[in-house]
Design an enzyme around this catalytic site. Structure first.
Site, PDB file in Angstrom:
ATOM      1  N   GLU A 192      -8.622  -6.879   4.255  1.00  0.00           N
ATOM      2  CA  GLU A 192      -7.867  -7.965   3.601  1.00  0.00           C
ATOM      3  C   GLU A 192      -7.219  -8.876   4.640  1.00  0.00           C
ATOM      4  O   GLU A 192      -7.209 -10.102   4.477  1.00  0.00           O
ATOM      5  CB  GLU A 192      -6.851  -7.363   2.608  1.00  0.00           C
ATOM      6  CG  GLU A 192      -7.588  -6.846   1.379  1.00  0.00           C
ATOM      7  CD  GLU A 192      -6.828  -5.874   0.486  1.00  0.00           C
ATOM      8  OE1 GLU A 192      -5.594  -5.768   0.613  1.00  0.00           O
ATOM      9  OE2 GLU A 192      -7.479  -5.218  -0.354  1.00  0.00           O
TER      10      GLU A 192
ATOM     11  N   TYR B 130       0.801  -1.238   0.000  1.00  0.00           N
ATOM     12  CA  TYR B 130       0.000   0.000   0.000  1.00  0.00           C
ATOM     13  C   TYR B 130       0.828   1.280   0.000  1.00  0.00           C
ATOM     14  O   TYR B 130       0.520   2.221  -0.753  1.00  0.00           O
ATOM     15  CB  TYR B 130      -1.032  -0.028   1.151  1.00  0.00           C
ATOM     16  CG  TYR B 130      -2.222  -0.863   0.738  1.00  0.00           C
ATOM     17  CD1 TYR B 130      -3.323  -0.286   0.115  1.00  0.00           C
ATOM     18  CD2 TYR B 130      -2.224  -2.241   0.912  1.00  0.00           C
ATOM     19  CE1 TYR B 130      -4.393  -1.052  -0.312  1.00  0.00           C
ATOM     20  CE2 TYR B 130      -3.279  -3.019   0.491  1.00  0.00           C
ATOM     21  CZ  TYR B 130      -4.367  -2.418  -0.122  1.00  0.00           C
ATOM     22  OH  TYR B 130      -5.421  -3.179  -0.559  1.00  0.00           O
TER      23      TYR B 130
HETATM   24  C1  HEM Z   1      -6.456   2.169  -1.779  1.00  0.00           C
HETATM   25  C2  HEM Z   1      -5.758   1.649  -2.756  1.00  0.00           C
HETATM   26  C3  HEM Z   1      -6.306   0.804  -3.872  1.00  0.00           C
HETATM   27  C4  HEM Z   1      -7.423   0.958  -4.622  1.00  0.00           C
HETATM   28  C5  HEM Z   1      -8.473   2.065  -4.548  1.00  0.00           C
HETATM   29  C6  HEM Z   1      -7.463  -0.141  -5.557  1.00  0.00           C
HETATM   30  C7  HEM Z   1      -8.455  -0.340  -6.499  1.00  0.00           C
HETATM   31  C8  HEM Z   1      -8.548  -1.429  -7.328  1.00  0.00           C
HETATM   32  C9  HEM Z   1      -9.623  -1.685  -8.262  1.00  0.00           C
HETATM   33  C10 HEM Z   1     -10.814  -0.785  -8.478  1.00  0.00           C
HETATM   34  C11 HEM Z   1      -9.368  -2.851  -8.877  1.00  0.00           C
HETATM   35  C12 HEM Z   1     -10.241  -3.537  -9.936  1.00  0.00           C
HETATM   36  C13 HEM Z   1     -11.190  -4.449  -9.212  1.00  0.00           C
HETATM   37  C14 HEM Z   1     -12.187  -5.097 -10.149  1.00  0.00           C
HETATM   38  O1  HEM Z   1     -13.126  -4.436 -10.595  1.00  0.00           O
HETATM   39  O2  HEM Z   1     -12.021  -6.256 -10.442  1.00  0.00           O
HETATM   40  C15 HEM Z   1      -8.126  -3.351  -8.352  1.00  0.00           C
HETATM   41  C16 HEM Z   1      -7.528  -4.518  -8.765  1.00  0.00           C
HETATM   42  C17 HEM Z   1      -6.216  -4.795  -8.483  1.00  0.00           C
HETATM   43  N1  HEM Z   1      -5.411  -4.171  -7.563  1.00  0.00           N
HETATM   44 FE1  HEM Z   1      -5.909  -2.604  -6.416  1.00  0.00          FE
HETATM   45  N2  HEM Z   1      -6.365  -0.919  -5.362  1.00  0.00           N
HETATM   46  C18 HEM Z   1      -5.636  -0.385  -4.355  1.00  0.00           C
HETATM   47  C19 HEM Z   1      -4.443  -0.870  -3.860  1.00  0.00           C
HETATM   48  C20 HEM Z   1      -3.706  -1.861  -4.459  1.00  0.00           C
HETATM   49  C21 HEM Z   1      -2.373  -2.265  -4.051  1.00  0.00           C
HETATM   50  C22 HEM Z   1      -1.609  -1.702  -2.867  1.00  0.00           C
HETATM   51  C23 HEM Z   1      -1.983  -3.243  -4.914  1.00  0.00           C
HETATM   52  C24 HEM Z   1      -0.646  -3.953  -4.945  1.00  0.00           C
HETATM   53  C25 HEM Z   1       0.364  -3.564  -5.617  1.00  0.00           C
HETATM   54  C26 HEM Z   1      -3.072  -3.471  -5.843  1.00  0.00           C
HETATM   55  C27 HEM Z   1      -3.080  -4.405  -6.853  1.00  0.00           C
HETATM   56  C28 HEM Z   1      -4.176  -4.740  -7.604  1.00  0.00           C
HETATM   57  C29 HEM Z   1      -4.175  -5.801  -8.595  1.00  0.00           C
HETATM   58  C30 HEM Z   1      -2.996  -6.687  -8.963  1.00  0.00           C
HETATM   59  C31 HEM Z   1      -5.450  -5.835  -9.139  1.00  0.00           C
HETATM   60  C32 HEM Z   1      -5.973  -6.740 -10.273  1.00  0.00           C
HETATM   61  C33 HEM Z   1      -5.619  -6.040 -11.546  1.00  0.00           C
HETATM   62  C34 HEM Z   1      -5.877  -6.852 -12.779  1.00  0.00           C
HETATM   63  O3  HEM Z   1      -5.998  -8.069 -12.680  1.00  0.00           O
HETATM   64  O4  HEM Z   1      -5.927  -6.235 -13.839  1.00  0.00           O
HETATM   65  N3  HEM Z   1      -4.088  -2.612  -5.535  1.00  0.00           N
HETATM   66  N4  HEM Z   1      -7.645  -2.484  -7.405  1.00  0.00           N
END
Ligand code: HEM
Ligand SMILES: Cc1cc2nc3c(=O)[nH]c(=O)nc-3n(C[C@H](O)[C@H](O)[C@H](O)COP(=O)(O)OP(=O)(O)OC[C@H]3O[C@@H](n4cnc5c(N)ncnc54)[C@H](O)[C@@H]3O)c2cc1C
Length: 398
Positions: free
Chosen positions: A137, A95
């Site tokens: 989480e 994060y």
């Molecule tokens: C407050 C912070 C964060 C927000 C608002 C956020 C938001 C999101 C959103 C909206 C999605 C798409 C979910 C869906 O509709 O399937 C997502 C997926 C994902 N997030 Fe986050 N995220 C955050 C933090 C993080 C962090 C810290 C990581 C790690 C590096 C991360 C890694 C991922 C990954 C790997 C995916 C799947 C992407 C894919 O398969 O294309 N996120 N996140």
């Protein structure tokens, strides 16, 4: 919640984010992957290439800013993201990295407009949102009994060609332990480590949750298109997974839940490979409540591309109140009882609009069309549920 001092800066950011959201998140991903190339193993690089993930993150940040006064409006969205994050293996220590690069991208995209108090407000807001995610989480990892990123080795016991481009893969834990509890609508994250050392993770909905000792997924081969490459993981699965292969998968996650234990009538709508969660729900209902009234409508290109026909036929035999409706874009003389063209909700059997939940899954244009048609036909929005096989754009929250 964020402080009263920061609130006006966040409120004032909404139109700015609306304008620059995708530019900010595009810069964010570029700088983050440059500084932390190892993180590209967590992200779907296909979604990066198409811009879907940038848009999805922009929508989430944007929805957060727009709803800062009432974060409870975001609860279902946060729930969905938390499931996705946990299935992938996101860790608390990721994060601050994301926060640093997101703040940096806001600063560089907005230039002079990114004043110190505005950046301080966003720092505070990001920290509040990140804390919420990290806690949710942590609880979900504990409930699933895994550490972040921990996979289970599952041995493939059956591979079945379901249609021209969909293959079903049944698997059981390699160590003989019981399969994790799962519900129709949930998915597994499948992790593939390629020979050149890079890793990709994809989600696949369960297409059968009725067996005590195995789970099944069904995967469509994403062929190359005009100017687009073949899908990396789906093609790898089709070309490499055989009976005896061992896959590294997450436990089942996901909050999409076509409820199978209720007595209410239910409507299950799908197109293409979107049939997978629906067939899981249908099989489960046939197992636990075969008398239930179910409308199951599916749209496929043609008979050759219609997966899970045997599952549908078996449910038809077992369930006296099941109504099966099939739409084919290309109908041949051999197709019996098939409606021609795209799915048209006006051609479905009638049901009491406010007494049945409607679940849908398929390509975005399919779901948009059904959603609008159903709302127009008087189905309350609270009765509509959807699963998106990719980043959800969350536009309904903006
Ligand atoms: C407050 C912070 C964060 C927000 C608002 C956020 C938001 C999101 C959103 C909206 C999605 C798409 C979910 C869906 O509709 O399937 C997502 C997926 C994902 N997030 Fe986050 N995220 C955050 C933090 C993080 C962090 C810290 C990581 C790690 C590096 C991360 C890694 C991922 C990954 C790997 C995916 C799947 C992407 C894919 O398969 O294309 N996120 N996140
Ligand atoms: C919750 C959930 C459940 C799912 N359930 C299922 C399921 O049951 N069955 C199923 O088959 N799928 C399911 N999916 C989709 C699945 O996770 C994968 O997205 C799908 O298999 C494609 O992955 P891939 O690696 O083969 O393709 P990717 O390599 O990710 O490519 C995806 C698309 O992006 C395009 N693309 C890639 N790189 C570029 C580039 N450089 N330029 C332009 N375009 C590019 C590709 O041509 C392709 O069309 C689900 C997804 C989610 C989120």
């Amino acid at each position: 919640m964020i402080s009263a001092a920061s609130r006006p800066y966040i409120d004032a950011s909404v139109p700015v984010l609306r304008e620059h959201g995708v530019a900010i998140t595009t810069t964010f991903y570029r700088t983050m992957f440059a500084a932390h190339p190892e993180l590209s193993n967590l992200f779907n690089m296909g979604n990066q290439a198409t811009g879907a993930q940038q848009q999805s993150l922009a929508s989430a940040v944007f929805a957060y800013a727009a709803n800062i006064g009432d974060p409870s409006a975001l609860a279902p969205v946060i729930e969905r993201i938390v499931h996705k994050h946990v299935s992938i293996g996101i860790r608390a220590e990721h994060y601050p990295i994301v926060g640093r690069h997101l703040l940096g991208a806001i600063a560089s995209t907005l230039g002079d407009a990114a004043t110190p108090p505005l950046l301080a407000a966003w720092d505070e807001a990001y920290h509040a949102l990140a804390t919420l995610f990290i806690e949710a989480e942590r609880a979900m990892y504990a409930k699933a009994g895994i550490t972040p990123g921990q996979r289970r080795a599952m041995r493939v016991t059956e591979v079945t060609q379901e249609s021209a481009d969909v293959v079903s893969i049944r698997m059981s834990p390699e160590d003989g332990a019981p399969v994790a509890t799962s519900k129709p609508g949930q998915y597994l994250s499948v992790q593939v480590d390629f020979a050149d050392g890079h890793r990709q993770i994809r989600q696949y909905s369960l297409s059968d949750t009725t067996q005590p000792d195995s789970l099944r997924i069904s995967v469509k081969r994403e062929a190359a298109g005009a100017g687009t490459p073949a899908g990396e993981v789906s093609n790898w699965i089709h070309d490499n997974v055989r009976v005896g292969s061992v896959l590294q998968v997450s436990p089942p996650f996901g909050d999409f839940a076509p409820e199978s234990e209720s007595d209410e009538p239910v409507v299950l709508l799908s197109a293409g490979v979107g049939i997978t969660p629906m067939i899981a729900a249908l099989k489960r209902i046939a197992q636990v409540n075969p008398q239930r009234r179910v409308i199951f409508a599916h749209a496929a290109r043609n008979a050759a591309h219609h997966a899970h026909q045997l599952d549908m036929a078996a449910a038809h035999k077992a369930m006296p109140h099941l109504q099966l409706i099939t739409f084919y874009e290309e109908v041949s003389a051999h197709d019996c009882g098939v409606l021609p063209g795209w799915m048209d909700v006006a051609r479905l059997p009638a049901w009491p609009r406010s007494e049945a939940n409607v679940y849908m899954c398929g390509p975005l244009p399919f779901m948009q069309a059904q959603w609008l048609a159903l709302v127009g036909a008087g189905v309350p929005v609270t009765r509509l549920h959807r699963e998106v096989f990719g980043p959800d754009m969350l536009d309904h929250l903006l």
